[in-house]
Every structure is written in structure tokens, then in C-alpha cells.
Design an enzyme around this catalytic site. Structure first.
Site, PDB file in Angstrom:
ATOM      1  N   ASP A 102       0.844  -1.198   0.000  1.00  0.00           N
ATOM      2  CA  ASP A 102       0.000   0.000   0.000  1.00  0.00           C
ATOM      3  C   ASP A 102       0.883   1.254   0.000  1.00  0.00           C
ATOM      4  O   ASP A 102       2.050   1.200   0.408  1.00  0.00           O
ATOM      5  CB  ASP A 102      -0.886   0.033   1.250  1.00  0.00           C
ATOM      6  CG  ASP A 102      -1.833  -1.150   1.294  1.00  0.00           C
ATOM      7  OD1 ASP A 102      -2.152  -1.698   0.227  1.00  0.00           O
ATOM      8  OD2 ASP A 102      -2.252  -1.512   2.413  1.00  0.00           O
TER       9      ASP A 102
HETATM   10  N1  URA Z   1      -1.213  -6.059   3.724  1.00  0.00           N
HETATM   11  C1  URA Z   1      -1.716  -4.813   3.787  1.00  0.00           C
HETATM   12  O1  URA Z   1      -2.761  -4.590   4.380  1.00  0.00           O
HETATM   13  N2  URA Z   1      -1.026  -3.815   3.194  1.00  0.00           N
HETATM   14  C2  URA Z   1       0.150  -4.006   2.551  1.00  0.00           C
HETATM   15  O2  URA Z   1       0.731  -3.051   2.035  1.00  0.00           O
HETATM   16  C3  URA Z   1       0.661  -5.306   2.490  1.00  0.00           C
HETATM   17  C4  URA Z   1      -0.035  -6.324   3.088  1.00  0.00           C
END
Ligand code: URA
Length: 237
Positions: free
Chosen positions: A107
Site C-alpha cells: 500500500d
Molecule cells: N497487507 C496490507 O494490508 N497492506 C500491505 O501493504 C501489504 C499487506
């Protein structure tokens, strides 16, 4: 394996054949460090064929096998090749318009280990759900975990609006509200959604490991390096 197609622009050729990004390749061209068939060339768009001899700093440059990188992703960058709103990890690395693929996205606000390559099979071995490649994260939560949460993670459970339960995940407390979590899947916002389902909010998320490859502690946020041969073979660990 990546297949180099000729004719190819000189800056693209240099980016394929060396560790230079296209931007750094153009800089090398401007700095008169590149010759083609013994002539100094400054034009990035010069068309190169398989017959041409390209030299950088007096060393012959040849197209080699695919490239493999680890990046320490900082906050604020999206794991996409292009994005209309935010800078991408490829912008950060100076690989604009490059054909590197991102082996497992993070993310925008997640930091840590991102692997990139133009070896499609290798990328697939990391992201394919069937391969169950383990990814390990350190998460800062808004409250400590308890045994019930550890058990739920290890047994797997069904996330909201989904049908298939999560695969067993390993969860352990580090210190305070910091935990380490390992999952073998890559569903959308998976770690955050798993904690949310257990009444915890993820305040910070940082990936430290993918398969057997650990984020190099010598890298600062925003820095990247080529993977070693051993690391390339380590994704299935
Ligand atoms: N899980 C998440 O919620 N975000 C990420 O960036 C990676 C794994």
C-alpha cells in the site's frame, strides 16, 4: 527470461545491459562515457542493433539476463508502473517506462521490502497464490494482541465480503503494540483487514521479508540494489 528486442534505443539498451536506470544512462551519454562502434555518442534515441559494439567507460556492454532488485519502499509511493495521482516506485528508482514488474505490491503508506524484476516466471513464483510465498511484516497496532487473535490468525478465518478463509498466518508479539506477522497470500490490504477483523487497527506496516529474501539493513528508505544470485534463488524458501 526477459527478451531483448532489437533495434533498441541506446538509453534502453544501457538500462537493460547495466545496473543504470534510463535516467542515469542518459546522464552517462551526456557525460560522453558511451561509444558505439568506437564513436562517442550522446543521443539516447540512437537505434542499436545486435551488430553494434557499445562501450561504457571503455568496457564492452552486452545485454545480459534479467534484472532483479530489492527496494526499500518509503511511504507515499504506489506500487504501480504508472499512476495519475501519486509517484510510483519506478519513478523513485528512475526506471520510467521500464518493463520491470513488481513482485507483490505494498500500500502507499506501507514501507519496506519490494522486489522487482523483468523475469516474468520469477515474479510469478512470488505472486502466484498457489506458491504460497511467505511475506513477513512488522506492524504497529493500536492495542496489544492476545492469545485469541494469535489463534485466529493461525487457524485462518473468512474476511468480510470474501468466501475463502485466509490461510494459516503466523503472528507473534515483539514489544508493546508491535507484532510480527507472516502470511502466504497477497489479498488486497490483507494484513490490515485481518487485524481489523480482530478489532485492531494497523498504524504502521513494514515488510521485512519475502520468501527467503530479507530487506537489507544497509539500505535507507528509497534506496535499492541488485539481488545476489543466492537471493534470486531464495524466493521459494
Ligand atoms: N497487507 C496490507 O494490508 N497492506 C500491505 O501493504 C501489504 C499487506
Amino acid at each position: 527470461m526477459s527478451s531483448a528486442k532489437f533495434p533498441m534505443r541506446l538509453d534502453k539498451f544501457l538500462a537493460h545491459a547495466t545496473e543504470l536506470s534510463r535516467e542515469l544512462a542518459r546522464r552517462a551519454l551526456r557525460g560522453k562515457r558511451v561509444t558505439v562502434n568506437d564513436e562517442v555518442v550522446k543521443s539516447a534515441s540512437l537505434s542499436i542493433t545486435i551488430e553494434d559494439t557499445v562501450m561504457l567507460d571503455d568496457e564492452v556492454v552486452e545485454i545480459r539476463g534479467p534484472r532483479y532488485f530489492m527496494l526499500y519502499k518509503p511511504e507515499g509511493y504506489v506500487c504501480a508502473t504508472t499512476d495519475g495521482d501519486y509517484p510510483t516506485v519506478l519513478d523513485l528508482m528512475g526506471f520510467d517506462g521500464d518493463d520491470l514488474s513488481i513482485a507483490g505490491r505494498l500500500d502507499k503508506d506501507t514501507t519496506g521490502l519490494v522486489l522487482l524484476s523483468d523475469d516474468g516466471q520469477w515474479v510469478h513464483s512470488i505472486i502466484s497464490p498457489r506458491r504460497e510465498c511467505m511475506k513477513t511484516y512488522v506492524a504497529e497496532l493500536d492495542a496489544p494482541i492476545d492469545e485469541a487473535i494469535v489463534q485466529r490468525f493461525s487457524e485462518g478465518f473468512t474476511l468480510r465480503n470474501e468466501v475463502k478463509p485466509t490461510r494459516p498466518a503466523m503472528l507473534r508479539s515483539l514489544q508493546g503494540q508491535q507484532v510480527e506477522v507472516s502470511i502466504g497470500e497477497g489479498r488486497y490490504h490483507q494484513v490490515k483487514r485481518m487485524f481489523a477483523a480482530c478489532g485492531r487497527h494497523v498504524e504502521k506496516l513494514h515488510r521485512i521479508k519475502v520468501g527467503g529474501i530479507e530487506l537489507d539493513t544497509a539500505l535507507a528508505p528509497g534506496e535499492y540494489r541488485a539481488l545476489t544470485r543466492a537471493e534470486i534463488g531464495d524466493v521459494s524458501s
